[in-house]
Design an enzyme around this catalytic site. Structure first.
Site, PDB file in Angstrom:
ATOM      1  CB  CYS A  10      -0.974  -0.032   1.172  1.00 22.65           C
ATOM      2  SG  CYS A  10      -0.193  -0.069   2.799  1.00 22.65           S
ATOM      3  CG  ASN A  13       4.365  -1.773   5.152  1.00 27.60           C
ATOM      4  OD1 ASN A  13       5.490  -2.098   5.527  1.00 27.60           O
ATOM      5  ND2 ASN A  13       3.404  -2.661   5.083  1.00 27.60           N
ATOM      6  CB  CYS A  15      -3.783   1.578   6.969  1.00 30.15           C
ATOM      7  SG  CYS A  15      -3.536   3.092   7.924  1.00 30.15           S
ATOM      8  NE  ARG A  16      -4.477   1.353   1.682  1.00 27.13           N
ATOM      9  CZ  ARG A  16      -4.290   2.121   0.629  1.00 27.13           C
ATOM     10  NH1 ARG A  16      -5.109   2.015  -0.412  1.00 27.13           N
ATOM     11  NH2 ARG A  16      -3.299   3.000   0.595  1.00 27.13           N
ATOM     12  CB  SER A  17       0.296  -3.651   2.784  1.00 29.95           C
ATOM     13  OG  SER A  17       1.119  -2.694   3.363  1.00 29.95           O
ATOM     14  CG  ASP A 126      -5.389   5.735   2.380  1.00 29.87           C
ATOM     15  OD1 ASP A 126      -5.425   5.299   3.542  1.00 29.87           O
ATOM     16  OD2 ASP A 126      -4.591   6.616   1.993  1.00 29.87           O
TER      17      ASP A 126
HETATM   18  P1  4NP Z   1      -1.821   2.704   4.034  1.00 31.12           P
HETATM   19  O1  4NP Z   1      -2.502   4.057   4.594  1.00 31.12           O
HETATM   20  O2  4NP Z   1      -1.244   3.080   2.688  1.00 31.12           O
HETATM   21  O3  4NP Z   1      -2.951   1.744   3.927  1.00 31.12           O
HETATM   22  O4  4NP Z   1      -0.762   2.308   5.029  1.00 31.12           O
HETATM   23  C1  4NP Z   1      -1.842   5.261   4.719  1.00 31.12           C
HETATM   24  C2  4NP Z   1      -0.944   5.481   5.729  1.00 31.12           C
HETATM   25  C3  4NP Z   1      -0.331   6.700   5.866  1.00 31.12           C
HETATM   26  C4  4NP Z   1      -0.603   7.713   4.966  1.00 31.12           C
HETATM   27  C5  4NP Z   1      -1.500   7.500   3.944  1.00 31.12           C
HETATM   28  C6  4NP Z   1      -2.118   6.277   3.811  1.00 31.12           C
HETATM   29  N1  4NP Z   1       0.015   8.978   5.114  1.00 31.12           N
HETATM   30  O5  4NP Z   1      -0.282   9.882   4.318  1.00 31.12           O
HETATM   31  O6  4NP Z   1       0.842   9.157   6.035  1.00 31.12           O
END
Ligand code: 4NP
Length: 159
Positions: A10, A13, A15-17, A126
């Site tokens: 993602c 790294n 939240c989703r992955s 996201d």
């Molecule tokens: P992820 O979510 O890609 O599912 O881990 C996010 C985590 C952090 C951010 C954006 C999306 N950020 O902008 O910091």
């Protein structure tokens, strides 16, 4: 047998992955698929070394999956040689991965929700800027895709 190596990716790294990794490992374990090795990474470096987001940890803990010991890392060009599958959570991540994929590298690079042509579970949105219900929705979406993907791996290893 050499394990099938899967990298889920993602943006951050956190939240989703990490959630996708925990879910894939849990389903593989429950369904007796031993020859699967799963890792996760992000296309951005903002959170390198961090634990998963507490909302992801909580959403997964509610179904008995502990992802709290994972640590965020950024995708590297070596990942494209090491992994059989690299699966992106959304199209933007997929595009960013395509941009760094070394020519002729081994990994099958796909959208997780469209890991082969005849399935389409869409993008995993996201949830970072939303509330906790977004994390429940993310978990359910990941569970649906992961069940289907593990069935696909079990079917193809039986062939
Ligand atoms: P992820 O979510 O890609 O599912 O881990 C996010 C985590 C952090 C951010 C954006 C999306 N950020 O902008 O910091």
């Amino acid at each position: 047998m050499r394990p099938t190596q899967v990298l889920v990716v993602c943006l951050g790294n956190i939240c989703r992955s990490p959630a996708a990794q925990g879910i894939l490992e849990s389903i593989a374990n429950n369904r007796g698929l031993k020859s699967l090795s799963v890792d996760s990474a992000g296309t951005a470096a903002y959170h390198v070394g961090n634990s998963p987001d507490s909302r992801s940890i909580k959403a997964l803990r509610s179904v008995g999956i502990d992802i709290s010991s994972q640590k965020a890392r950024k995708v590297t060009s070596e990942d494209f040689e090491r992994f059989d599958w690299i699966m992106a959570m959304d199209r933007e991540n997929l595009q960013n991965l395509r941009a760094i994929q070394p020519v002729g590298s081994k990994a099958k690079l796909v959208l997780f929700g469209k890991y082969r042509q005849d399935v389409n579970f869409g993008e995993v949105e996201d949830p970072y800027y939303g509330g906790s219900e977004g994390f429940t929705h993310m978990r359910e979406h990941l569970q649906t895709i992961a069940e289907s993907f593990i069935s696909h791996i079990l079917d193809s290893t039986r062939e």
